[in-house]
Design an enzyme around this catalytic site. Structure first.
Site, short mmCIF file in Angstrom:
data_model
loop_
_atom_site.label_atom_id
_atom_site.label_comp_id
_atom_site.label_asym_id
_atom_site.label_seq_id
_atom_site.Cartn_x
_atom_site.Cartn_y
_atom_site.Cartn_z
N CYS A 1 6.40 -7.13 7.40
CA CYS A 1 7.53 -6.59 8.17
C CYS A 1 7.89 -7.59 9.27
CB CYS A 1 7.16 -5.25 8.80
SG CYS A 1 8.52 -4.50 9.72
N GLY B 1 6.69 -2.03 6.17
CA GLY B 1 8.08 -2.48 6.19
C GLY B 1 9.02 -1.56 6.93
N GLU B 2 10.17 -2.10 7.29
CA GLU B 2 11.25 -1.33 7.92
C GLU B 2 12.27 -1.02 6.81
OE1 GLU B 2 12.59 0.19 10.79
OE2 GLU B 2 14.18 0.49 9.32
N GLU C 1 0.83 -1.20 0.00
CA GLU C 1 0.00 0.00 0.00
C GLU C 1 0.87 1.26 0.00
OE1 GLU C 1 -3.37 -2.23 2.73
OE2 GLU C 1 -2.46 -0.41 3.49
N SER D 1 10.95 5.97 15.05
CA SER D 1 9.71 5.57 15.71
C SER D 1 10.09 5.19 17.14
CB SER D 1 9.15 4.36 14.93
OG SER D 1 7.96 3.93 15.50
N LEU D 2 9.81 6.09 18.09
CA LEU D 2 10.35 5.94 19.44
C LEU D 2 9.34 5.29 20.39
CD1 LEU D 2 12.92 6.65 21.04
CD2 LEU D 2 11.83 8.80 21.68
N ASN D 3 8.24 5.95 20.61
CA ASN D 3 7.06 5.39 21.29
C ASN D 3 7.20 5.06 22.77
OD1 ASN D 3 5.73 5.43 18.75
ND2 ASN D 3 6.91 3.62 18.21
N ASN E 1 -4.17 4.82 16.50
CA ASN E 1 -5.31 4.58 15.61
C ASN E 1 -5.89 3.21 15.90
OD1 ASN E 1 -5.32 6.96 13.93
ND2 ASN E 1 -3.29 6.27 13.30
N SER F 1 11.77 6.65 7.86
CA SER F 1 11.42 6.37 9.25
C SER F 1 11.88 4.97 9.63
CB SER F 1 9.90 6.48 9.41
OG SER F 1 9.54 6.02 10.68
N CYS G 1 1.14 -2.17 15.36
CA CYS G 1 1.17 -2.02 13.90
C CYS G 1 0.58 -3.25 13.20
CB CYS G 1 2.61 -1.80 13.47
SG CYS G 1 2.83 -1.80 11.70
FE1 SF4 Z 1 5.13 -1.74 11.63
FE2 SF4 Z 1 7.20 -0.16 11.06
FE3 SF4 Z 1 7.23 -1.70 13.28
FE4 SF4 Z 1 7.44 -2.81 10.86
S1 SF4 Z 1 8.90 -1.42 11.82
S2 SF4 Z 1 6.16 -3.54 12.53
S3 SF4 Z 1 6.09 -1.50 9.63
S4 SF4 Z 1 5.84 0.02 12.82
#
Ligand code: SF4
Length: 346
Positions: free
Chosen positions: A114, A163-164, A94, A217-219, A293, A195, A121
């Site tokens: 991924c 994906g990463e 997508e 992507s820290l979170n 989300n 990212s 996710c």
């Molecule tokens: Fe989802 Fe990105 Fe984590 Fe892969 S790296 S599981 S796409 S958030």
């Protein structure tokens, strides 16, 4: 027996000229073909009308491009479009096209599925199917440009889809090279953002190899919470990740973006915000707060607006740039963490 054709989509000018010479053609034919692919967005050799028909036939037999089949475009109430593409092996990916006031941004995928398994996710729940080729990454941009009325408005690319990206380093870099080269898509490297969930060795390589924007992507601001949300943290814990971010070569006035998905009762407490401030202290950092989300089968929830605003206030009071991202395309499952190649079922 079917001959294997050469994938020419993501070839550089030098590579395509060399390939043309190898075919016994004048090298300039390579440049001519690349112009048709990158600037005129040709779908087939038949469209390349300044190449004589017998030569087009020869090219058709030996070279290949146009690897994605656009199977559907879902339109959100807010104007966001989600493009669903089928790869030739049947896997689905997508891309999400987001309209801003004076430009548009395309969020593209780098892998089918991924392997990173982040809890929040949907893509992560699928596991990894395979890496995308450089051509498959690049063609998402080309296909969307072909589909929209004003392709010149599409100036920003984010590698934040399925994906990463850093787990598919070579192909991602090759695709990005095509996006920024003047004989390719000619986009500004300042408008391309990659990212990552925090693959440290590849982050270091990226800093050396190419000057695009980095988002992390820290979170979470402590290892326990982050390892719970993102298994990658067990391999690359926060102290090492933040050290790598601090050492990342940033051109003047650019900042690293930290994405922080706010999840109720998991990482949305005041002490999380305070920890985040000390973790990122003295860094050129921008923090994107993304309210979680909700998907129907998730056991996680979005915090109340009061909590979200309170979290943001703590960051602002500590002099951070902290923006609450309005998630676009939620109604079509195009928002952050919601991409799952759903057309597979359609
Ligand atoms: Fe989802 Fe990105 Fe984590 Fe892969 S790296 S599981 S796409 S958030």
């Amino acid at each position: 027996m079917e001959t294997i054709k050469t994938d020419i989509m993501a070839m550089s000018v030098d590579e395509i000229e060399e390939w043309a010479s190898g075919m016994g053609l004048e090298a300039y034919r390579g440049r001519q073909i690349r112009h048709w692919l990158m600037k005129r967005l040709a779908r087939s050799f038949d469209e390349m009308t300044d190449i004589k028909k017998p030569l087009r036939l020869l090219l058709k037999e030996s070279a290949d491009f146009d690897f994605l089949e656009k199977t559907n475009v879902l339109l959100s109430q807010d104007g966001t479009e989600k493009y669903l593409f089928r790869l030739r092996d049947g896997n689905m990916i997508e891309a999400v096209h987001i309209h801003e006031k004076d430009h548009s941004t395309l969020c593209i995928s780098s892998q089918a599925g991924c392997a990173m398994g982040c809890r929040f996710c949907l893509t992560g729940r699928q596991g990894l199917k395979r890496n995308l080729t450089a051509s498959e990454i690049l063609e998402q941009v080309i296909q969307v440009k072909r589909s929209v009325k004003e392709p010149e408005r599409l100036t920003n690319i984010v590698l934040m889809g399925m994906g990463e990206p850093l787990a598919n380093y070579r192909n991602v870099l090759k695709a990005v090279g095509n996006l920024i080269s003047s004989d390719g898509m000619n986009l500004s490297h300042r408008k391309i953002t990659l990212s990552t969930c925090g693959l440290i060795p590849e982050m270091k390589r990226l800093g050396r190899d190419i000057g695009i924007n980095l988002a992390v992507s820290l979170n979470a601001a402590d290892d326990e919470t982050r390892s719970y949300l993102m298994p990658v943290n067990r391999k690359y814990p926060l102290s090492r990740l933040i050290k790598t971010c601090r050492e990342f070569p940033l051109p003047n006035r650019r900042m690293i973006t930290f994405e922080y998905i706010l999840i109720r009762d998991i990482n949305d407490r005041e002490k999380d915000a305070i920890n985040l401030c000390s973790l990122l202290s003295d860094m050129r950092a921008k923090i994107n707060l993304i309210p979680f989300n909700q998907s129907s089968d998730s056991d996680m929830a979005q915090p109340s607006m009061e909590k979200i605003l309170n979290f943001q206030k703590i960051l602002l009071d500590n002099n951070f740039t902290a923006i609450i991202r309005k998630s676009k395309g939620r109604d079509i499952m195009a928002a952050c963490g919601q991409l799952a190649g759903q057309a597979a079922a359609s």
